[in-house]
Design an enzyme around this catalytic site. Sequence first.
Site, PDB file in Angstrom:
ATOM      1  N   CYS A  13       0.761  -1.214  -0.169  1.00 48.37           N
ATOM      2  CA  CYS A  13       0.120  -0.154   0.072  1.00 48.37           C
ATOM      3  C   CYS A  13       0.835   1.173  -0.126  1.00 48.37           C
ATOM      4  CB  CYS A  13      -0.974   0.148   1.269  1.00 48.37           C
ATOM      5  SG  CYS A  13       0.066   0.241   2.611  1.00 48.37           S
ATOM      6  N   CYS A  16       2.055   2.444   3.567  1.00 48.89           N
ATOM      7  CA  CYS A  16       3.172   1.453   3.893  1.00 48.89           C
ATOM      8  C   CYS A  16       4.650   1.825   3.057  1.00 48.89           C
ATOM      9  CB  CYS A  16       3.168   0.085   3.517  1.00 48.89           C
ATOM     10  SG  CYS A  16       1.603  -0.946   4.230  1.00 48.89           S
ATOM     11  N   ASP A 418      12.759  33.976 -24.984  1.00 49.27           N
ATOM     12  CA  ASP A 418      13.800  34.254 -25.978  1.00 49.27           C
ATOM     13  C   ASP A 418      13.107  34.817 -27.066  1.00 49.27           C
ATOM     14  OD1 ASP A 418      16.165  34.697 -27.190  1.00 49.27           O
ATOM     15  OD2 ASP A 418      16.012  32.432 -27.927  1.00 49.27           O
ATOM     16  N   ASP A 610      15.293  28.230 -26.456  1.00 59.73           N
ATOM     17  CA  ASP A 610      15.819  27.287 -27.416  1.00 59.73           C
ATOM     18  C   ASP A 610      17.401  27.132 -27.586  1.00 59.73           C
ATOM     19  OD1 ASP A 610      15.937  29.504 -29.098  1.00 59.73           O
ATOM     20  OD2 ASP A 610      16.632  28.269 -30.709  1.00 59.73           O
ATOM     21  N   ASP A 614      20.393  29.976 -23.801  1.00 60.12           N
ATOM     22  CA  ASP A 614      19.230  30.145 -22.845  1.00 60.12           C
ATOM     23  C   ASP A 614      19.455  29.102 -21.785  1.00 60.12           C
ATOM     24  OD1 ASP A 614      17.952  31.961 -24.584  1.00 60.12           O
ATOM     25  OD2 ASP A 614      17.542  30.466 -25.868  1.00 60.12           O
TER      26      ASP A 614
END
Length: 720
Positions: A13, A16, A418, A610, A614
Site C-alpha cells: 500500500c 506502507c 527568448d 531554445d 538560454d
Amino acid sequence: MHKVVYHIQGLDCPNCARGLNDYINTIDGIKTSEINFINETLTIVYNQKPFDLKKLNELVLKGSDDPVVITLNEKNNTKAEFKIFDKDVIGLLIRVFVATILLIIARFVFTAFVQNQYDVFWGLMLGTYIIAYLIVAYDYIWKFLKAFRHPKTMINEVVLMVVASIGAFAIQEFPEAVLVMILAQVGEVFEHVSLNKSKNIIVTTIDSRPKMANVYQNGQLINVEAENLNIGDTIVLKSGDVVPVDGIVTTGEGLLDTSSVTGEFEPVSIKNNSVVYSGTTLIDGTVDLKVSHRFEDSTTSKILEMVMESSQHKSKAENFISKFAKIYTPIVFVLALVIGGVVPLIISLINGNFDSGIWHKFIYIALTFLVISCPCAIVISVPLAYFVGTALASKGGVIIKGTNYLDRLNDLSLVVSDKTGTLTTGKFNIEIRDLNNIDEKTFKQLIFMLESHSNHPIAKEIASQFNVDIKLKNLKNFHDLPGFGVIGEYNKKVLLFGNINLMEKENIKVPIFKNDDHCLYLAINNTYVGTICVDDTIKESAKPFISFLNNKNIQTLMLTGGNQKSAQTVANKLGISRFESNLLPEDKIKYLKQELDSKNPSSAIAYLGDGINDAPSIILADIGIAMGGLGSDASKQNADIVLINDDLFKIAETIDIAKATRRRAIFNIVVALLIKLSVMILAMFSLINMWVAVLTDTGLAVVLIISSILLIKHRVKLKQ
C-alpha cells in the site's frame, strides 16, 4: 553524491511505502530517498558510495513490514507490460474464495444448529470462523506483529484492519471480523488490478510500436523482434506500419503521421535521408529505414522513460497528501480509542454500572472508525492523477520531467521568452549588403566557415544558406562570443563576424542601416568588409499562444540579443507586455533574477528558450521550457518541460491539462474526505455496519483510481 534508481517489489500500500521511505531516510550513508509506489521505483541519493544490493535489501527489510525485494532498475524497460493478475494476486483470490466459503458455512450452517453459547456447534462455528480468518488474514497479522518494531510508523492500514477485526472477535461479531479482512483483501486485488491497468493504458497510449520488424539480413527479408534490431540494420516499412525505432530513410518516399510523438496531425513528407522517429506511422508509401538508435534508446522509449520518472518530483497536492496521511491516520486511531474506551467508561461511571451493551456499542463504533479511516484512496489516486496528466501531455508532444512542474503551470504569473528560434522561426531571408574589397563568393565562404562552427540558430540558418565548398579544418582558434558573434583565424587573418555591439567593442567602423532588419558584419584584421541583414519570421503558433496568455492574465516578457527595432516589431505583432533588447546571456539572467526576486512566492515564472545561451535561464526559472525541434541539447537537458515539435500553442494546451489535473486531484480529495466523514457520522449513530464501512473504503479507492485514469480521456478545447 551518487543517485541510483532501483526497482522495488512487495509493497502492499502507498501508506506502507511512505512509512518505509521515512525509515530509509534515516539510514546512515543515505542523503535522500523517494519511493514511487505507482511505478515501483526507489530513488536513493547516497552521500558517498552506493550500497551493494545485498546490503541495501538487508537494511530496508529491517524497516519494512512487507516482503520487499530491491533490484537494479532496468533503463528504458518499456517493452514489458504490467501483469494484471500475477501469481500473488491469484493466490490472494484463492484465499479469499476459501475464506468466503468457510464464512458462509459458519454463518448459515453451524449457526443454525447452535443451541447454547458453548455447545458443540458453537465450537464448530467459532473454529470455522477462526480458520477462515487465519486463511485470509495471516499476512496482515504477520505485518501487524512486525509493525511494533517501528513505533514511529506503526499506525498504518494493516494495524487498523487487524485491530478492527480482532476487536470484532472480542465482542463476538465473528462474521464481521472475517468479512472485514475478506473485503480488505478484495480491496487489495482491485487496487492492484486498477493500478496495473492504468499503467498499461498509459504505456499503450504513448508507445504503439510493433514488437516485430521486417529487416534485411544476407539479402533476405526476415521478421525479427524489434528490441533485437541493431544500429545499421535496414528495415522495410509499408503503408500503415508503425515505426519501431529511430532511423534514416535510405530508399523510397512516403507520408508520415507524427501525431503520436509531436501531437501534430498534419502528415509529413519523407524521402531519402529524412530522419524518422519511432512511434510515428507511415500512412502512404514504402521506405527502407536504416536503424540509427536501438529500440530502448529510440525517441518513444525516452519519452516513456521521462513520463515514468516524472512522479519522482511530487506536486504540491502530493506533498500535502503525504503530510496529511502522517497526521490523519494517528488522529483517527486515537479518536477510535477515545470512542471505544473513554466514552463508555465515562457513561458507565455516570450510570454507576458497567453495562456490557454500552461497551459493545461504542467499541463497535470505534472499530468502524478504524476501518473507514484508511487513507489509501487519496494516497493512491492523487499521485496517479498527476502521473496520467504528464502522460496526457506527452501524447500531445510535450514532455514534462516532473509532476511538480505540471502542477506549477497552474501558478504561472509570467512567461519570459527568448525571441530568435523561440517566438520566431529561425528561418531567415538573408541579404548581402555593402561589400568592400571582397567578392561575394569569398565573402560567403568566410561567413560559412565561421557560422558552421556555431550552435546559434541564426548561425545554423546562415550556414545552411551559404553552404559552399571550403575546407573547414583550415579555420583555427574559433570561439563563440555570446551576445556578440564569433571569432576565428584563417590564413593568418583574424575574422570577426557579429552584431553592431561587437564592431563597436573592437572600434571597427561599419555602416548603419535604418530598418528593422538584424544586421551582422564581417571584419578581417579589424577592417570592415561587408554586411548581411537577416529578416526573421514569426511562428504561426506564437500569436495565439501570446493571446492565450494575455487572456489568462499571464504577463509576458521577451528578452533578446537582437536590436531594439526588431524586438519592438515582434512585441507589437504578438502583443507581448514587455521586452528588453541588445542583451548578452548574462543580461538575460539578470532580468530573470529581478523578476524571480520580486514575484509572489506562490506564483511561478517560466522561461521559454531554445539555444545553448538560454540554458542558464532555463535552469534558473521556476519552470524551464525548451524547444525540442530546434532546441540545443543543453537547453533540452536542463529544461523541466520540452516541446518536441516547437509548437508554442502546445504550452497553452499543457496549461489546460495542468488545470484539469489539479481539478481531478482536488475532486478526489474532497470526495474521499466527504464520504469518509459521512460514514464516520453514520457510524456514530450506529446507522452503518463495520463491513459496510470496509466495502465503502474499498469501493472508494477503486472509484477514485478510475477517476484518475479517466483523465487520459481529457480533450483540450482551445481555439488558436
